[in-house]
Design a protein around this motif. Structure first.
Motif, PDB file in Angstrom:
ATOM      1  N   UNK A 142       0.849  -1.169   0.000  1.00 15.90           N
ATOM      2  CA  UNK A 142       0.000   0.000   0.000  1.00 15.90           C
ATOM      3  C   UNK A 142       0.893   1.230   0.000  1.00 15.90           C
ATOM      4  N   UNK A 143       0.463   2.249  -0.659  1.00 15.72           N
ATOM      5  CA  UNK A 143       1.246   3.482  -0.740  1.00 15.72           C
ATOM      6  C   UNK A 143       1.432   4.095   0.641  1.00 15.72           C
ATOM      7  N   UNK A 144       2.561   4.755   0.826  1.00 11.44           N
ATOM      8  CA  UNK A 144       2.849   5.379   2.107  1.00 11.44           C
ATOM      9  C   UNK A 144       1.752   6.371   2.453  1.00 11.44           C
ATOM     10  N   UNK A 145       1.241   6.295   3.665  1.00 15.03           N
ATOM     11  CA  UNK A 145       0.230   7.227   4.125  1.00 15.03           C
ATOM     12  C   UNK A 145      -1.188   6.878   3.695  1.00 15.03           C
ATOM     13  N   UNK A 146      -1.372   5.807   2.941  1.00 17.94           N
ATOM     14  CA  UNK A 146      -2.704   5.437   2.480  1.00 17.94           C
ATOM     15  C   UNK A 146      -3.427   4.636   3.559  1.00 17.94           C
ATOM     16  N   UNK A 147      -4.701   4.891   3.732  1.00 20.12           N
ATOM     17  CA  UNK A 147      -5.520   4.125   4.662  1.00 20.12           C
ATOM     18  C   UNK A 147      -6.081   2.917   3.938  1.00 20.12           C
ATOM     19  N   UNK A 148      -6.510   1.925   4.697  1.00 17.65           N
ATOM     20  CA  UNK A 148      -6.968   0.667   4.113  1.00 17.65           C
ATOM     21  C   UNK A 148      -8.120   0.856   3.124  1.00 17.65           C
ATOM     22  N   UNK A 149      -8.979   1.855   3.340  1.00 13.39           N
ATOM     23  CA  UNK A 149     -10.115   2.077   2.453  1.00 13.39           C
ATOM     24  C   UNK A 149      -9.849   3.037   1.323  1.00 13.39           C
ATOM     25  N   UNK A 150      -8.613   3.507   1.200  1.00 13.61           N
ATOM     26  CA  UNK A 150      -8.266   4.453   0.145  1.00 13.61           C
ATOM     27  C   UNK A 150      -8.069   3.748  -1.189  1.00 13.61           C
ATOM     28  N   UNK A 151      -8.257   4.486  -2.236  1.00  9.50           N
ATOM     29  CA  UNK A 151      -7.996   3.992  -3.578  1.00  9.50           C
ATOM     30  C   UNK A 151      -6.521   4.216  -3.908  1.00  9.50           C
ATOM     31  N   UNK A 168      14.084  -2.442  -0.506  1.00  8.86           N
ATOM     32  CA  UNK A 168      12.891  -3.291  -0.448  1.00  8.86           C
ATOM     33  C   UNK A 168      11.669  -2.419  -0.691  1.00  8.86           C
ATOM     34  N   UNK A 169      10.577  -3.028  -1.031  1.00 13.59           N
ATOM     35  CA  UNK A 169       9.335  -2.289  -1.244  1.00 13.59           C
ATOM     36  C   UNK A 169       9.219  -1.753  -2.659  1.00 13.59           C
ATOM     37  N   UNK A 170       8.205  -0.931  -2.869  1.00 18.97           N
ATOM     38  CA  UNK A 170       7.883  -0.451  -4.209  1.00 18.97           C
ATOM     39  C   UNK A 170       7.853   1.063  -4.335  1.00 18.97           C
ATOM     40  N   UNK A 171       8.054   1.772  -3.233  1.00 20.37           N
ATOM     41  CA  UNK A 171       7.952   3.224  -3.260  1.00 20.37           C
ATOM     42  C   UNK A 171       9.317   3.840  -3.513  1.00 20.37           C
ATOM     43  N   UNK A 172       9.418   4.632  -4.559  1.00 12.26           N
ATOM     44  CA  UNK A 172      10.660   5.346  -4.854  1.00 12.26           C
ATOM     45  C   UNK A 172      10.490   6.798  -4.429  1.00 12.26           C
ATOM     46  N   UNK A 173      11.600   7.509  -4.295  1.00 12.47           N
ATOM     47  CA  UNK A 173      11.541   8.916  -3.911  1.00 12.47           C
ATOM     48  C   UNK A 173      12.211   9.777  -4.970  1.00 12.47           C
ATOM     49  N   UNK A 174      11.554  10.890  -5.272  1.00 15.26           N
ATOM     50  CA  UNK A 174      12.100  11.903  -6.169  1.00 15.26           C
ATOM     51  C   UNK A 174      12.212  13.163  -5.315  1.00 15.26           C
ATOM     52  N   UNK A 175      13.411  13.726  -5.234  1.00 16.11           N
ATOM     53  CA  UNK A 175      13.646  14.849  -4.326  1.00 16.11           C
ATOM     54  C   UNK A 175      13.623  16.196  -5.043  1.00 16.11           C
TER      55      UNK A 175
END
Length: 76
Positions: free
Chosen positions: A1-10, A28-35
């Motif tokens: 799940x995306x960082x900060x997303x709640x379970x009921x979020x799209x 690990x994981x799937x979230x990358x960061x662009x600064x």
């Protein structure tokens, strides 16, 4: 799940076209960061969960459909 997303979020993903050097790739994981700020012209597509929850099928939208994506997210 995306960082900060709640379970009921799209789930919503913006696919970008950036040089590898501008992206921090996680070990690990799937979230990358662009600064830096992302320019609209760098977004090539959106992927939005068909329904709330992290296991939902993702709908694909071209960048020219950005207004439709925004409507799709606010209608849910």
């Amino acid at each position: 799940m995306a960082a900060g997303a709640a379970a009921g979020d799209r789930v919503a993903v913006a696919a970008l076209d950036l040089p590898d050097a501008e992206v921090d790739w996680p070990d690990t994981g799937h979230t990358v960061e662009v600064h830096r700020a992302v320019l609209r012209r760098e977004i090539v597509a959106f992927h939005v969960g068909e329904e709330p929850g992290e296991d939902a099928d993702l709908l694909w939208f071209d960048i020219t459909e950005a207004d439709l994506v925004a409507q799709h997210l606010t209608d849910s």
